[in-house]
Design an enzyme around this catalytic site. Sequence first.
Site, PDB file in Angstrom:
ATOM      1  N   GLU B  60       0.827  -1.204   0.000  1.00  0.00           N
ATOM      2  CA  GLU B  60       0.000   0.000   0.000  1.00  0.00           C
ATOM      3  C   GLU B  60       0.861   1.253   0.000  1.00  0.00           C
ATOM      4  O   GLU B  60       0.525   2.249  -0.633  1.00  0.00           O
ATOM      5  CB  GLU B  60      -0.948   0.007   1.209  1.00  0.00           C
ATOM      6  CG  GLU B  60      -2.093  -0.980   1.110  1.00  0.00           C
ATOM      7  CD  GLU B  60      -1.690  -2.432   1.284  1.00  0.00           C
ATOM      8  OE1 GLU B  60      -0.582  -2.696   1.808  1.00  0.00           O
ATOM      9  OE2 GLU B  60      -2.463  -3.320   0.888  1.00  0.00           O
ATOM     10  N   ASP B  85      -9.189  -1.098   5.738  1.00  0.00           N
ATOM     11  CA  ASP B  85      -8.460  -1.674   6.874  1.00  0.00           C
ATOM     12  C   ASP B  85      -6.975  -1.901   6.537  1.00  0.00           C
ATOM     13  O   ASP B  85      -6.165  -2.076   7.443  1.00  0.00           O
ATOM     14  CB  ASP B  85      -9.079  -3.018   7.242  1.00  0.00           C
ATOM     15  CG  ASP B  85     -10.593  -2.950   7.336  1.00  0.00           C
ATOM     16  OD1 ASP B  85     -11.128  -3.186   8.414  1.00  0.00           O
ATOM     17  OD2 ASP B  85     -11.249  -2.644   6.312  1.00  0.00           O
ATOM     18  N   HIS B 129     -11.846  -6.248   8.084  1.00  0.00           N
ATOM     19  CA  HIS B 129     -12.526  -6.018   6.803  1.00  0.00           C
ATOM     20  C   HIS B 129     -13.820  -5.254   7.075  1.00  0.00           C
ATOM     21  O   HIS B 129     -14.821  -5.459   6.417  1.00  0.00           O
ATOM     22  CB  HIS B 129     -12.842  -7.336   6.089  1.00  0.00           C
ATOM     23  CG  HIS B 129     -11.639  -8.125   5.669  1.00  0.00           C
ATOM     24  ND1 HIS B 129     -10.916  -8.902   6.541  1.00  0.00           N
ATOM     25  CD2 HIS B 129     -11.029  -8.260   4.469  1.00  0.00           C
ATOM     26  CE1 HIS B 129      -9.917  -9.484   5.891  1.00  0.00           C
ATOM     27  NE2 HIS B 129      -9.958  -9.122   4.634  1.00  0.00           N
TER      28      HIS B 129
HETATM   29  C1  LIG Z   1      -1.714  -5.005   4.010  1.00  0.00           C
HETATM   30  C2  LIG Z   1      -2.697  -5.829   3.264  1.00  0.00           C
HETATM   31  N1  LIG Z   1      -3.038  -5.472   2.017  1.00  0.00           N
HETATM   32  C3  LIG Z   1      -3.930  -6.185   1.312  1.00  0.00           C
HETATM   33  C4  LIG Z   1      -4.503  -7.295   1.847  1.00  0.00           C
HETATM   34  C5  LIG Z   1      -5.525  -8.092   1.056  1.00  0.00           C
HETATM   35  N2  LIG Z   1      -4.968  -9.413   0.762  1.00  0.00           N
HETATM   36  C6  LIG Z   1      -5.256 -10.466   1.536  1.00  0.00           C
HETATM   37  S1  LIG Z   1      -4.364 -11.790   1.113  1.00  0.00           S
HETATM   38  C7  LIG Z   1      -3.621 -10.999  -0.163  1.00  0.00           C
HETATM   39  C8  LIG Z   1      -2.628 -11.721  -0.999  1.00  0.00           C
HETATM   40  C9  LIG Z   1      -1.570 -12.370  -0.182  1.00  0.00           C
HETATM   41  O1  LIG Z   1      -0.748 -13.129  -0.997  1.00  0.00           O
HETATM   42  P1  LIG Z   1       0.440 -14.018  -0.437  1.00  0.00           P
HETATM   43  O2  LIG Z   1       1.292 -13.223   0.460  1.00  0.00           O
HETATM   44  O3  LIG Z   1       1.082 -14.649  -1.609  1.00  0.00           O
HETATM   45  O4  LIG Z   1      -0.287 -15.108   0.469  1.00  0.00           O
HETATM   46  P2  LIG Z   1      -1.350 -16.195   0.036  1.00  0.00           P
HETATM   47  O5  LIG Z   1      -2.689 -15.575   0.246  1.00  0.00           O
HETATM   48  O6  LIG Z   1      -1.102 -16.584  -1.368  1.00  0.00           O
HETATM   49  O7  LIG Z   1      -1.163 -17.325   0.993  1.00  0.00           O
HETATM   50  C10 LIG Z   1      -4.075  -9.685  -0.235  1.00  0.00           C
HETATM   51  C11 LIG Z   1      -3.671  -8.716  -1.249  1.00  0.00           C
HETATM   52  C12 LIG Z   1      -4.121  -7.629   3.160  1.00  0.00           C
HETATM   53  N3  LIG Z   1      -4.643  -8.700   3.781  1.00  0.00           N
HETATM   54  N4  LIG Z   1      -3.228  -6.902   3.837  1.00  0.00           N
END
Ligand SMILES: Cc1ncc(C[n+]2csc(CCOP(=O)(O)OP(=O)(O)O)c2C)c(N)n1
Lengths: 359, 325
Positions: B60, B85, B129
């Site tokens: 972000e 959030d 959320h």
């Molecule tokens: C700071 C933040 N930004 C955005 C999100 C929304 N979000 C949840 S999971 C995700 C992707 C995460 O990918 P990865 O680190 O590869 O983990 P995976 O879900 O594949 O296990 C996003 C963008 C979040 N949870 N936290």
Amino acid sequence: MSESAPVPEVATSENPTEIPAADLPKIYRAMVLARVVDERCLTLQRQGRIGFYVPLQGQEAAQVGSAWALDPEDWIFPAYRELAVALVRGVPVKLLLDQFIGNSGDVLKGRQMPNHYGYREFRFVTASSPVGTQISQAVGAAMAARWKGEEIVTVTYFGDGTTSSNDFHAGLNFAGVFKAPTIFFCQNNQWAISLPRDRQTKSETLAVKATAYGFPGVVVDGTDVHAVYRAVREARARALAGEGPTLIEAQVYRLGPHSTSDDPRRYRTDAELALWKEKDPLARMKHELLAAALLTEDDDVALWETTRKEVVAAFEAAEATPPVDPLTMFDDVFAERTPALEAQRAEFEESQKAGTGKS
Amino acid sequence: MTELTIVQAINRGLAEAMRADPDVLVLGEDVGVNGGVFRATEGLHKEFGADRVIDTPLSETGIIGAAIGMALYGLKPIAEIQFVDFIYPAFDQIVSELAKFRYRSGGQYPCHVVIRSPYGGGIKGGLYHSQSPEAYFAHTAGLKVVIPSTPSDAKGLLTTAIHDPDPVLFLEPKRIYRAVSGEVPDGEHRVPFGEARIAREGSDVTLLAYGAMIPTCTQAAETLAASGVQAEVVDLRTLVPLDEAAILASVEKTGRVVIVHEAPRFCGYGAELAALLAEKAFFSLKAPVQRVTGYDTPFPYALENLYLPSAERIVHAARAAVAAG
Ligand SMILES: Cc1ncc(C[n+]2csc(CCOP(=O)(O)OP(=O)(O)O)c2C)c(N)n1
Ligand SMILES: [Mg+2]
């Protein structure tokens, strides 16, 4: 098998980086349990019986193999996808399902979305949603353990996408500088929601990033429980020898959607999925056990059947558990309720009685 | 006019702004190929390509920092934060940088970035959320804060935001993204900042609210009407700048006020409204100002329906105000 996964005893084999042969069937059972809970939860979510779910299919070997390599005293700082790690820690399935429902059996008191559980008893720190925040915390806990002279490591789990977060940098940098006894366990499941791994970073691997922070990074095949176990055992030994942290990149694939709110057909191909399905870690493990005569086809059928029955029973018990007491909403904001919270709680209680609070 | 939901109206507003001005672009997590996790950017990647609808790495602070740089260089970036959030990793870029660039450079570097982000509870999102952090940002000098509650306003306020010379935080009430649909003007449609909307007229009590609380207030007003109490629902639409005149005019008429928001009460945006009333409407008030808000706790998962202000709680507060004078 009870409704908990088999839990590792502290590794006793001659070669501390090899899984003791007697543990292999237990490891498979833990993987099967995780898969069964996962499949069940996806169904329950579709039926509206739990609100949301984050599946882990495809990541079982990485999770079970890494958790198996730890000492029960080691602390885990998970993200939201580490169901099999929690199971290997000994968290009973019913307790996890209580959290998914958010009922009065939930240790978290119904406060968090499904998958954001945590159990102090199992040294499994309660997860949050913002990605990466656990990484620097794991480093601090490792520094604290060393300061207290305790022979433990901390392990933090996160995904490929999370390597772009602020705390990935901050955590690895601190760990390098302070030689923290931490293991950074990155499950590269190739996708961060809709973003493929190569759009996340131009680094050739994620593991290579450790080099810049001054400590080793290793890539392992995350569908191979032995490779994962070995890497974590080695990292753990290094950490306890005062040699500092290790970044482990376990290459896996998220076989399911990111979450039950996600539709992966919008961004990835069936062909890619099919390719990885051939590397399903459960099939691989089963094959190995069959070949080593540690399992028969009949055993396997029976294992799946009893596991399914146990999980269904655990869910029935969780569903029969009473809802969380609404007044608990005001607890744990602080150690003690402030006068303002006390007043809000009283007002809330009054409105509940008068029937003016319901929406 | 076209009948659209809020999320469709936002999608239209984005597409039309991008068609009209090649300097407008969109960046964020999963906004491209996937069309956004709420589908607000659906179809944009296909129409405008990956250079103008940018799927960013998961950062972000990277999204907002890059958007600032683009704005300084003359583009009109619209950054999406997937859920509000998750805005906190970018708090520094927003509060220290975006909000202060114009001021700290003596006006040399205006910084025109629109940040769109879904906010609020009611979707079973638990702690992370569901949040309503508008007060943090309204408290930051230099940021405009906008929250629509209808499809028409969603498009009209977004279009104004895109053309505004200042940074705008555009918070989208995700609970009602698809719950309400309404007529939305076709073509360019702007709703000016600093003008509240009277969502429902009434003479006995004023309900001050915004975003997803507007339908809840309207519902409460209908219940009140059945017992002879006429509530006026004022939809603030822009928290910064605030339409003080509309608020004061309504309160002059009704003499009673209930302030409603999802965010916790303590230092919430309602506290600012209550202060405004104490300063400027003191002699119009017949009863103490009431606040119906989230409690001063994090946002709970299982109990969210008891946490969120309900029509019943609003009715209860309005009746108390009427009974008081
Ligand atoms: C700071 C933040 N930004 C955005 C999100 C929304 N979000 C949840 S999971 C995700 C992707 C995460 O990918 P990865 O680190 O590869 O983990 P995976 O879900 O594949 O296990 C996003 C963008 C979040 N949870 N936290
Ligand atoms: Mg991933």
